[in-house]
Design a protein around this motif. Structure first.
Motif: not given
Length: 364
Positions: A134-139, A141-148, A282-287
């Motif tokens: 699972l990947a949570l991208v928090v930035s 422009g985005h707050t998205s949860l992905y099943h990779v 967990l990734a993205g600027g807000v990470a």
């Protein structure tokens, strides 16, 4: 293989040279030219100014990346570039530069989705991360949860139905009177509150959770943002001042941050439970927010799920992450030609990638 990468989706012009081999990455150079001082005058990113600043910086940033890496341009095996999503004018600068460079070197051009790039930043420092996860991208422009499910297949299983988490942090910080961008200042204020809370202090502010009250893995930050801004305005009116006292700012920052982290943690726990994922990225600027990092790590610890997050430098926009994502795109046979365009939205980029004739290339 040696990858030259370019990132220009918003307000950072970035270039990097990375050596990739069997899922391991050696960062030979990492150059980021930030436009924060420019946009701080306006309290946010101005798209037209951003694209002009990219035009002014791109050649020098690319030259610095090559010089710092110690390699010759003739050593580059592929060029990777962010082509979506983002500000269209900003993206076009990086895409145009990368197309020209790849053509002049006669090497493959690899289009990279910005969001996949953020997730791939984890691969650089956590080579143990492998799909599925699972990947949570928090930035901003985005707050998205992905099943990779594999290196190049991301299924979005949850996300914000309105504002992004980072946008909420920025707006609250601006209304509170914090310097742009407000993320770092909010982090420090919240830390001050949590220290007081540990001593038994009770918070008088309570805000609505961003976790949507249903079985989905979705968020909604619009109502939370409005509630916090209203609270700030009410406190200013009560005190007949345009500047909140430090103790009130600390308390609001603490309540807001805890509401955000609790809401995100609730949905993550549900997603881990339902998917059975054994790893979360967990990734993205807000990470880069210390409280979010800690909250997500605690969720993973309770669920016995491995946790991976990039270092602070790789959380923000950078070209190292584009090189890492580009490497796996290359292995998956994803190539672009001189017709490559930039796309502001995920929809346009998805259609473009679907139109490419992928072959499973593993030869380097």
């Amino acid at each position: 293989m040696i990858i030259f990468a370019m990132e220009s989706s918003c307000d950072e012009t970035a270039a990097a040279v990375v050596r990739a081999e069997e899922g391991r990455f050696e960062v030979l150079s990492d150059i980021v030219s930030s436009q924060i001082p420019i946009h701080a005058l306006y309290g946010g990113v101005v798209p037209e100014i951003a694209s002009r600043a990219h035009c002014e910086a791109v050649t020098n940033v690319a030259r610095q990346a090559v010089d710092q890496s110690g390699i010759a341009l003739s050593d580059v095996d592929a060029v990777a570039v962010t082509f979506a999503p983002g500000l269209i004018g900003s993206l076009l600068v990086g895409v145009s530069f990368a197309k020209a460079l790849a053509s002049s070197l006669n090497v493959p051009l690899i289009p990279v989705d910005h969001i996949k790039g953020h997730v791939a930043a984890a691969y650089v420092e956590h080579p143990e991360v492998k799909p599925p996860y699972l990947a949570l991208v928090v930035s901003g422009g985005h707050t998205s949860l992905y099943h990779v499910t594999d290196w190049n297949t991301f299924e979005e299983i949850g996300g914000s139905r309105d504002d992004a988490c980072g946008e909420a942090f920025d707006k609250v910080g601006r209304v509170m009177g914090l310097p742009y961008p407000g993320g770092a200042a909010m982090d420090r204020l919240a830390a001050d509150w949590f220290a007081l809370e540990a001593e038994g202090r009770k918070n008088s502010f309570h805000f609505p959770s961003p976790a949507v009250a249903d079985e989905s893995f979705d968020f909604s930050f619009s109502g939370l943002k409005t509630a916090v801004i209203n609270a700030i305005h009410n406190e200013k009116q009560k005190r007949k001042t345009e500047e909140l006292p430090d103790d009130i700012r600390i308390e609001i920052a603490g309540a807001f941050t805890k509401t955000v982290t609790d809401g995100i943690g609730k949905k993550l726990a549900a997603a881990i439970r339902e998917t059975g994922a054994d790893t979360l990225v967990l990734a993205g600027g807000v990470a880069a927010n210390s409280h979010l990092r800690r909250a997500v790590e605690q969720v993973c610890c309770r669920r016995k799920t491995a946790f991976a997050v990039p270092s602070l430098r790789l959380c923000g926009d950078n070209a190292v992450m584009i090189a890492a994502a580009g490497y796996y795109s290359f292995l998956g046979g994803i190539r672009a030609d001189s017709s490559l365009n930039a796309y502001a939205s995920d929809e346009g980029s998805a259609d473009y990638l679907a139109s490419l004739n992928h072959e499973n290339h593993t030869d380097l």
